[in-house]
Design an enzyme around this catalytic site. Sequence first.
Site, PDB file in Angstrom:
ATOM      1  N   HIS A  18       0.423  -0.904  -0.297  1.00 32.71           N
ATOM      2  CA  HIS A  18       0.244   0.164  -0.589  1.00 32.71           C
ATOM      3  C   HIS A  18       0.887   1.458   0.391  1.00 32.71           C
ATOM      4  CE1 HIS A  18      -3.187  -2.292   1.876  1.00 32.71           C
ATOM      5  NE2 HIS A  18      -3.559  -2.715   1.047  1.00 32.71           N
ATOM      6  N   LYS A  42     -14.794  -8.184   3.366  1.00 36.09           N
ATOM      7  CA  LYS A  42     -14.577  -9.317   4.213  1.00 36.09           C
ATOM      8  C   LYS A  42     -14.448  -8.870   6.063  1.00 36.09           C
ATOM      9  CE  LYS A  42     -10.512  -8.293   0.435  1.00 36.09           C
ATOM     10  NZ  LYS A  42      -9.453  -7.473   0.874  1.00 36.09           N
ATOM     11  N   ARG A  91      -1.599  -5.832  -8.812  1.00 37.56           N
ATOM     12  CA  ARG A  91       0.130  -6.489  -8.612  1.00 37.56           C
ATOM     13  C   ARG A  91       0.031  -8.000  -9.494  1.00 37.56           C
ATOM     14  NH1 ARG A  91      -2.457  -7.471  -2.281  1.00 37.56           N
ATOM     15  NH2 ARG A  91      -4.497  -7.152  -3.970  1.00 37.56           N
ATOM     16  N   SER A 129      -1.944  -8.057   2.452  1.00 38.02           N
ATOM     17  CA  SER A 129      -2.424  -7.491   3.686  1.00 38.02           C
ATOM     18  C   SER A 129      -2.909  -9.276   4.371  1.00 38.02           C
ATOM     19  CB  SER A 129      -3.888  -7.233   3.736  1.00 38.02           C
ATOM     20  OG  SER A 129      -3.289  -5.427   4.058  1.00 38.02           O
TER      21      SER A 129
HETATM   22  P1  ADP Z   1      -9.244  -4.420  -1.077  1.00 34.42           P
HETATM   23  O1  ADP Z   1     -10.489  -5.138   0.081  1.00 34.42           O
HETATM   24  O2  ADP Z   1     -10.148  -3.099  -0.853  1.00 34.42           O
HETATM   25  O3  ADP Z   1      -8.794  -5.347  -1.809  1.00 34.42           O
HETATM   26  P2  ADP Z   1      -6.855  -3.603  -0.315  1.00 34.42           P
HETATM   27  O4  ADP Z   1      -6.112  -3.179   1.432  1.00 34.42           O
HETATM   28  O5  ADP Z   1      -6.160  -5.112   0.291  1.00 34.42           O
HETATM   29  O6  ADP Z   1      -8.610  -3.710  -0.169  1.00 34.42           O
HETATM   30  O7  ADP Z   1      -6.344  -3.296  -1.368  1.00 34.42           O
HETATM   31  C1  ADP Z   1      -6.622  -2.179  -1.877  1.00 34.42           C
HETATM   32  C2  ADP Z   1      -6.316  -1.119  -3.235  1.00 34.42           C
HETATM   33  O8  ADP Z   1      -4.174  -1.528  -3.025  1.00 34.42           O
HETATM   34  C3  ADP Z   1      -5.841  -2.283  -3.673  1.00 34.42           C
HETATM   35  O9  ADP Z   1      -6.248  -2.042  -5.822  1.00 34.42           O
HETATM   36  C4  ADP Z   1      -5.016  -3.731  -4.577  1.00 34.42           C
HETATM   37  O10 ADP Z   1      -5.093  -4.261  -5.359  1.00 34.42           O
HETATM   38  C5  ADP Z   1      -3.828  -2.877  -3.940  1.00 34.42           C
HETATM   39  N1  ADP Z   1      -3.185  -3.048  -3.107  1.00 34.42           N
HETATM   40  C6  ADP Z   1      -2.562  -3.853  -1.739  1.00 34.42           C
HETATM   41  N2  ADP Z   1      -1.776  -4.461  -1.838  1.00 34.42           N
HETATM   42  C7  ADP Z   1      -1.030  -3.930  -3.137  1.00 34.42           C
HETATM   43  C8  ADP Z   1       0.881  -3.965  -3.327  1.00 34.42           C
HETATM   44  N3  ADP Z   1       1.701  -5.407  -2.127  1.00 34.42           N
HETATM   45  N4  ADP Z   1       0.829  -3.837  -4.275  1.00 34.42           N
HETATM   46  C9  ADP Z   1       0.426  -3.168  -5.312  1.00 34.42           C
HETATM   47  N5  ADP Z   1      -1.081  -2.753  -5.103  1.00 34.42           N
HETATM   48  C10 ADP Z   1      -1.696  -3.351  -3.762  1.00 34.42           C
END
Ligand code: ADP
Length: 165
Positions: A18, A42, A91, A129
């Site tokens: 993030h 989630k 990703r 996460s």
């Molecule tokens: P959500 O539940 O909306 O997916 P996340 O907190 O998991 O929320 O992710 C928020 C955004 O950040 C999403 O667009 C996800 O693809 C992106 N994201 C999360 N981790 C990474 C990472 N390691 N590299 C690139 N983008 C990421």
Amino acid sequence: MAELAIYPGSFDPLTNGHVDIIERGLRVFDRIVVAVALNVRKKGALFSVEERLDQIKRQFPEDEVEVDTFHGLLVDYARSRGCNVVLRGLRAVSDFEYELQMANMNRNLAPDIETVFVMAGENHFYISSTLVKEVARFGEDISEFVPAHVLDPLNEKLEAIDDEG
Ligand code: ADP
């Protein structure tokens, strides 16, 4: 040219993935609102919303990154903030289908709002996460995957859960 972008997500917890997306986003936008979604599918978050907001606040200067929460539709929230750019991270291919679907749905709901994607850096493309929590739970060192101030609280939470049984 938009000055402001909204970066929505769960951030449970904030990872270096993030952080990477936000830092890259700040090269394009003057300010980013990191918006923690309150009603995502989630269930069973590890960190409270307040804790997640605090993790983000501690990582970035206030004048560049604002934290907020939203529930309901992202496009409604974006409109309420007078913002027409949504920032998302990509990703692997696995993200692509879901993100494409969501971006198209949002475009349908609000043609004036554009989703902008930023690619994960090569050191971050496998960090999520969920995976970080899983690996930490088995006692592995996750210090390279999360900001330093997230590390101890994360390990403590996971230990408390394991102690509960
Ligand atoms: P959500 O539940 O909306 O997916 P996340 O907190 O998991 O929320 O992710 C928020 C955004 O950040 C999403 O667009 C996800 O693809 C992106 N994201 C999360 N981790 C990474 C990472 N390691 N590299 C690139 N983008 C990421």
